[in-house]
Design an enzyme around this catalytic site. Structure first.
Site, mmCIF file in Angstrom:
data_model
loop_
_atom_site.group_PDB
_atom_site.id
_atom_site.type_symbol
_atom_site.label_atom_id
_atom_site.label_comp_id
_atom_site.label_asym_id
_atom_site.label_seq_id
_atom_site.Cartn_x
_atom_site.Cartn_y
_atom_site.Cartn_z
ATOM 1 N N THR A 27 0.871 -1.173 0.000
ATOM 2 C CA THR A 27 0.000 0.000 0.000
ATOM 3 C C THR A 27 0.911 1.227 0.000
ATOM 4 O OG1 THR A 27 -0.057 0.163 2.422
ATOM 5 C CG2 THR A 27 -1.750 -1.210 1.385
ATOM 6 N N ALA A 56 3.266 -1.106 4.759
ATOM 7 C CA ALA A 56 2.520 0.049 5.261
ATOM 8 C C ALA A 56 3.499 1.224 5.326
ATOM 9 C CB ALA A 56 1.953 -0.255 6.640
ATOM 10 N N ILE A 82 7.593 -2.132 7.051
ATOM 11 C CA ILE A 82 7.539 -0.672 7.125
ATOM 12 C C ILE A 82 8.132 -0.056 5.857
ATOM 13 C CG2 ILE A 82 8.193 1.376 8.449
ATOM 14 C CD1 ILE A 82 6.321 -0.663 9.943
ATOM 15 N N LYS A 83 7.279 0.725 5.181
ATOM 16 C CA LYS A 83 7.716 1.352 3.937
ATOM 17 C C LYS A 83 8.241 2.757 4.252
ATOM 18 C CE LYS A 83 5.759 1.222 -0.685
ATOM 19 N NZ LYS A 83 4.487 1.316 -1.408
ATOM 20 N N LEU A 84 9.500 2.963 3.868
ATOM 21 C CA LEU A 84 10.183 4.228 4.175
ATOM 22 C C LEU A 84 10.610 4.904 2.884
ATOM 23 C CD1 LEU A 84 12.646 2.620 6.734
ATOM 24 C CD2 LEU A 84 10.795 4.195 7.369
#
Ligand code: E4P
Length: 214
Positions: A27, A56, A82-84
């Site tokens: 996402t 996310a 965790i999308k950074l």
């Protein structure tokens, strides 16, 4: 090669997951905004459907804020990744999350150097955006090839997650270039199953079978 579905739409996730080919979900804030549901609820709902990595994305721009969001999101489910963003602040957060054994997906990758930096900081995935490179007149597929070469040169374990996929040829090219994962929108995923010769061939087989029953 793994396939993730690139959407926040629960119905699309449910349907595509039933096809058996989906290994995870990605996402981003734009996809979450389209759902009208808050991010945490959405990720929780996705985790009830899909047994696989769910990316996310944080929305803070400073590493402390990113880390606070990341620890909150990671609590939702073990499958949360965790999308950074690929920024210096994002890389600081990535370094820390890697040390804490929290999985990360570094997004908005547009060069092999950016992918290398993310891999050095222990990112689980890097997301090169191939469609957006095509949009500015470059060839996004070549970026996958470059990153593959760089990672293989140094035995880097970070996975290449081809993102911003716009059509079925992007999926084929990602596979040919050695991408570990492709994250694919629902419409493109459905198109992958289709070939006109499969349709006409099946029609012929069924017609011949019906004739033989008369
Ligand atoms: C997924 O991780 C990316 O955020 C997504 O593929 C971007 O796609 P877009 O360039 O079509 O917005």
């Amino acid at each position: 090669m793994e396939f993730f579905i690139d959407t926040g739409d629960i119905e699309e996730i449910k349907e595509s997951y039933s096809w058996g080919v989906i290994d995870g979900v990605t996402t981003n804030p734009s996809l979450v905004a389209k759902t009208g549901v808050d991010q945490k609820t959405l990720i929780k709902n996705i985790a009830e459907i899909v047994d696989g990595p769910i990316s996310a994305e944080v929305i803070s721009t400073d590493s402390e804020g990113m880390l606070k969001e990341a620890y909150d999101l990671a609590k939702i489910h073990d499958n949360v990744v965790i999308k950074l963003p690929m920024t210096i602040e994002g890389m600081k957060a990535c370094h820390r999350l890697s040390a804490d054994k929290i999985k990360t997906n570094v997004t908005l990758i547009f060069s092999a150097n950016q992918a290398l930096l993310a891999a050095k900081n222990g990112a689980t995935y890097v997301s090169p955006f191939i469609g957006r490179l095509d949009d500015i007149g470059q060839t996004g597929n070549y970026l996958i090839q470059e990153i593959r070469t760089v990672f293989d040169n140094y035995g880097m374990e970070t996975k290449i997650l081809a993102a911003s996929i716009r059509h079925t040829d992007h999926v084929k090219a990602s596979a040919l270039m050695g991408s570990d994962v492709a994250t694919i929108p629902f419409k493109v995923l459905k198109q992958l199953f289709h070939h006109p010769l499969t349709v006409s061939g099946l029609e012929q087989f069924l017609a011949d079978h019906a004739k033989s029953q008369k």
